[in-house]
Design a protein around this motif. Structure first.
Motif, PDB file in Angstrom:
ATOM      1  N   ALA A  96      54.828  92.067 -16.277  1.00  0.00           N
ATOM      2  CA  ALA A  96      53.986  92.922 -17.127  1.00  0.00           C
ATOM      3  C   ALA A  96      53.426  92.194 -18.353  1.00  0.00           C
ATOM      4  N   PRO A  97      54.205  91.361 -19.041  1.00  0.00           N
ATOM      5  CA  PRO A  97      53.651  90.656 -20.206  1.00  0.00           C
ATOM      6  C   PRO A  97      52.456  89.761 -19.864  1.00  0.00           C
ATOM      7  N   LYS A  98      52.401  89.258 -18.628  1.00  0.00           N
ATOM      8  CA  LYS A  98      51.261  88.437 -18.232  1.00  0.00           C
ATOM      9  C   LYS A  98      50.041  89.294 -17.914  1.00  0.00           C
ATOM     10  N   LEU A  99      50.284  90.530 -17.481  1.00  0.00           N
ATOM     11  CA  LEU A  99      49.182  91.432 -17.184  1.00  0.00           C
ATOM     12  C   LEU A  99      48.592  92.035 -18.453  1.00  0.00           C
ATOM     13  N   PHE A 100      49.455  92.238 -19.463  1.00  0.00           N
ATOM     14  CA  PHE A 100      49.024  92.852 -20.719  1.00  0.00           C
ATOM     15  C   PHE A 100      49.547  92.011 -21.897  1.00  0.00           C
ATOM     16  N   PRO A 101      48.971  90.836 -22.088  1.00  0.00           N
ATOM     17  CA  PRO A 101      49.503  89.892 -23.085  1.00  0.00           C
ATOM     18  C   PRO A 101      49.413  90.378 -24.525  1.00  0.00           C
ATOM     19  N   ASN A 102      48.540  91.337 -24.806  1.00  0.00           N
ATOM     20  CA  ASN A 102      48.374  91.812 -26.183  1.00  0.00           C
ATOM     21  C   ASN A 102      49.252  93.010 -26.525  1.00  0.00           C
ATOM     22  N   ALA A 103      49.956  93.523 -25.544  1.00  0.00           N
ATOM     23  CA  ALA A 103      50.812  94.689 -25.776  1.00  0.00           C
ATOM     24  C   ALA A 103      52.173  94.254 -26.312  1.00  0.00           C
ATOM     25  N   MET A 130      48.624  90.143  -9.247  1.00  0.00           N
ATOM     26  CA  MET A 130      49.374  88.919  -9.543  1.00  0.00           C
ATOM     27  C   MET A 130      48.577  87.648  -9.325  1.00  0.00           C
ATOM     28  N   LEU A 131      47.275  87.776  -9.076  1.00  0.00           N
ATOM     29  CA  LEU A 131      46.410  86.606  -8.985  1.00  0.00           C
ATOM     30  C   LEU A 131      45.550  86.505 -10.242  1.00  0.00           C
ATOM     31  N   ASP A 132      45.511  85.333 -10.854  1.00  0.00           N
ATOM     32  CA  ASP A 132      44.620  85.118 -11.986  1.00  0.00           C
ATOM     33  C   ASP A 132      43.176  85.304 -11.525  1.00  0.00           C
ATOM     34  N   GLU A 133      42.401  86.061 -12.277  1.00  0.00           N
ATOM     35  CA  GLU A 133      41.047  86.416 -11.846  1.00  0.00           C
ATOM     36  C   GLU A 133      40.161  85.197 -11.615  1.00  0.00           C
ATOM     37  N   GLU A 134      40.248  84.208 -12.489  1.00  0.00           N
ATOM     38  CA  GLU A 134      39.351  83.052 -12.402  1.00  0.00           C
ATOM     39  C   GLU A 134      39.904  81.936 -11.525  1.00  0.00           C
ATOM     40  N   SER A 135      41.135  81.550 -11.779  1.00  0.00           N
ATOM     41  CA  SER A 135      41.680  80.421 -11.024  1.00  0.00           C
ATOM     42  C   SER A 135      42.143  80.823  -9.628  1.00  0.00           C
ATOM     43  N   GLY A 136      42.508  82.103  -9.465  1.00  0.00           N
ATOM     44  CA  GLY A 136      43.024  82.549  -8.181  1.00  0.00           C
ATOM     45  C   GLY A 136      44.455  82.137  -7.918  1.00  0.00           C
ATOM     46  N   LYS A 137      45.116  81.595  -8.933  1.00  0.00           N
ATOM     47  CA  LYS A 137      46.503  81.174  -8.771  1.00  0.00           C
ATOM     48  C   LYS A 137      47.441  82.342  -9.089  1.00  0.00           C
ATOM     49  N   PRO A 138      48.578  82.431  -8.395  1.00  0.00           N
ATOM     50  CA  PRO A 138      49.534  83.508  -8.664  1.00  0.00           C
ATOM     51  C   PRO A 138      50.131  83.407 -10.065  1.00  0.00           C
ATOM     52  N   LEU A 139      50.449  84.568 -10.650  1.00  0.00           N
ATOM     53  CA  LEU A 139      51.046  84.615 -11.974  1.00  0.00           C
ATOM     54  C   LEU A 139      52.565  84.458 -11.938  1.00  0.00           C
ATOM     55  N   VAL A 140      53.147  84.492 -10.735  1.00  0.00           N
ATOM     56  CA  VAL A 140      54.587  84.293 -10.593  1.00  0.00           C
ATOM     57  C   VAL A 140      54.818  83.126  -9.633  1.00  0.00           C
ATOM     58  N   ASP A 141      56.004  82.568  -9.677  1.00  0.00           N
ATOM     59  CA  ASP A 141      56.254  81.353  -8.907  1.00  0.00           C
ATOM     60  C   ASP A 141      56.405  81.645  -7.407  1.00  0.00           C
ATOM     61  N   SER A 142      56.445  80.577  -6.652  1.00  0.00           N
ATOM     62  CA  SER A 142      56.437  80.679  -5.189  1.00  0.00           C
ATOM     63  C   SER A 142      57.746  81.200  -4.614  1.00  0.00           C
ATOM     64  N   THR A 143      58.770  81.321  -5.452  1.00  0.00           N
ATOM     65  CA  THR A 143      60.021  81.935  -5.013  1.00  0.00           C
ATOM     66  C   THR A 143      59.940  83.445  -5.134  1.00  0.00           C
ATOM     67  N   LYS A 144      59.409  83.916  -6.258  1.00  0.00           N
ATOM     68  CA  LYS A 144      59.356  85.355  -6.511  1.00  0.00           C
ATOM     69  C   LYS A 144      58.242  86.050  -5.733  1.00  0.00           C
ATOM     70  N   LEU A 145      57.077  85.413  -5.622  1.00  0.00           N
ATOM     71  CA  LEU A 145      55.911  86.095  -5.066  1.00  0.00           C
ATOM     72  C   LEU A 145      56.131  86.647  -3.659  1.00  0.00           C
ATOM     73  N   ALA A 184      40.765  98.648 -11.960  1.00  0.00           N
ATOM     74  CA  ALA A 184      41.208 100.040 -11.910  1.00  0.00           C
ATOM     75  C   ALA A 184      42.732 100.125 -11.857  1.00  0.00           C
ATOM     76  N   LEU A 185      43.347  99.246 -11.080  1.00  0.00           N
ATOM     77  CA  LEU A 185      44.806  99.205 -11.004  1.00  0.00           C
ATOM     78  C   LEU A 185      45.415  98.854 -12.355  1.00  0.00           C
ATOM     79  N   ARG A 186      44.837  97.846 -12.992  1.00  0.00           N
ATOM     80  CA  ARG A 186      45.352  97.402 -14.281  1.00  0.00           C
ATOM     81  C   ARG A 186      45.219  98.513 -15.335  1.00  0.00           C
TER      82      ARG A 186
END
Length: 224
Positions: free
Chosen positions: A170-177, A12-27, A138-140
């Protein structure tokens, strides 16, 4: 020991920016749910059954031997303190500070680095850019094989997918699916028969609790 919460935060962390992919309520709440699932998968904590001293669905400690992992051990102490908790109340309690605790473990193991700054020179901000991507990749790949390619997941991967489905990331992890097909598959896995009866109830309770806690945190905190 590798925790579900560690794997989940890496995903749930963006690889480059290091920011979470979900908001601070959900994470923090989905991370707390991951901790509860680790306890359920090892038989340490599960929901009460009819006829037990605790109300049906409240969380019950099933062993006198606490886990060796400090994060799990602290979680058992929190869940076991006082009267048995509802899953959503337990998640609310466990969520306090959990993001930083899990991130500290990832930093110590060399998967990410911590970068702190201030927005507009006033508001503190922290992010965790990736250092070593091998574990996250590997997880992805394993999750993608289950969600996109239809491969039967391991119990651990199924647990991760159930948590991912609870916050719809999931859509953020696999945007092309295909988002609709992937969401359907994630739900099938989350509701599948990979878990035993007690764990199945814990998975359902945790996933429901995450969604409740993420949308009504103030109500949850007051209802324990």
């Amino acid at each position: 020991m590798t925790l579900l919460a560690e794997d989940l935060l890496l995903l749930m962390l963006d690889e480059e920016s290091g920011k979470p992919l979900v908001d601070s309520t959900k994470l923090p709440r989905v991370l707390a749910g991951a901790v509860l699932l680790d306890l359920a998968l090892t038989g340490v904590v599960t929901p009460a059954e009819p006829g037990e001293d605790a109300r049906k669905g409240r969380l019950v400690i099933r062993t006198q031997e606490f886990p060796e992992d400090p994060l799990l051990r602290d979680a058992v102490e929190i869940v076991g303190k006082g009267r048995p908790l509802k899953p959503e109340s337990a998640i609310e309690k466990l969520s306090k500070g959990i993001r930083d605790k899990v991130a500290t473990r990832l930093v110590a193991d060399g998967w990410v680095r911590e970068e702190r700054s201030r927005i507009l020179g006033l508001f503190p901000s922290v992010r965790w850019p990736q250092v070593d991507g091998s574990r996250e990749h590997a997880l992805r790949a394993e999750i993608g094989a289950s969600l996109v390619d239809g491969i039967t997941p391991t119990h651990r991967t199924a647990a991760l997918i159930s948590l991912i489905a609870a916050v719809d990331v999931a859509p953020k992890l696999f945007p092309n699916a295909d988002k609709r097909a992937m969401k359907k598959r994630a739900k099938e896995i989350a509701e599948g028969d990979w878990a035993g009866k007690a764990v199945r109830k814990a998975v359902d309770a945790v996933n429901t609790a995450i969604m409740i806690a993420a949308t009504t945190p103030a109500i949850v905190a007051a209802s324990s």
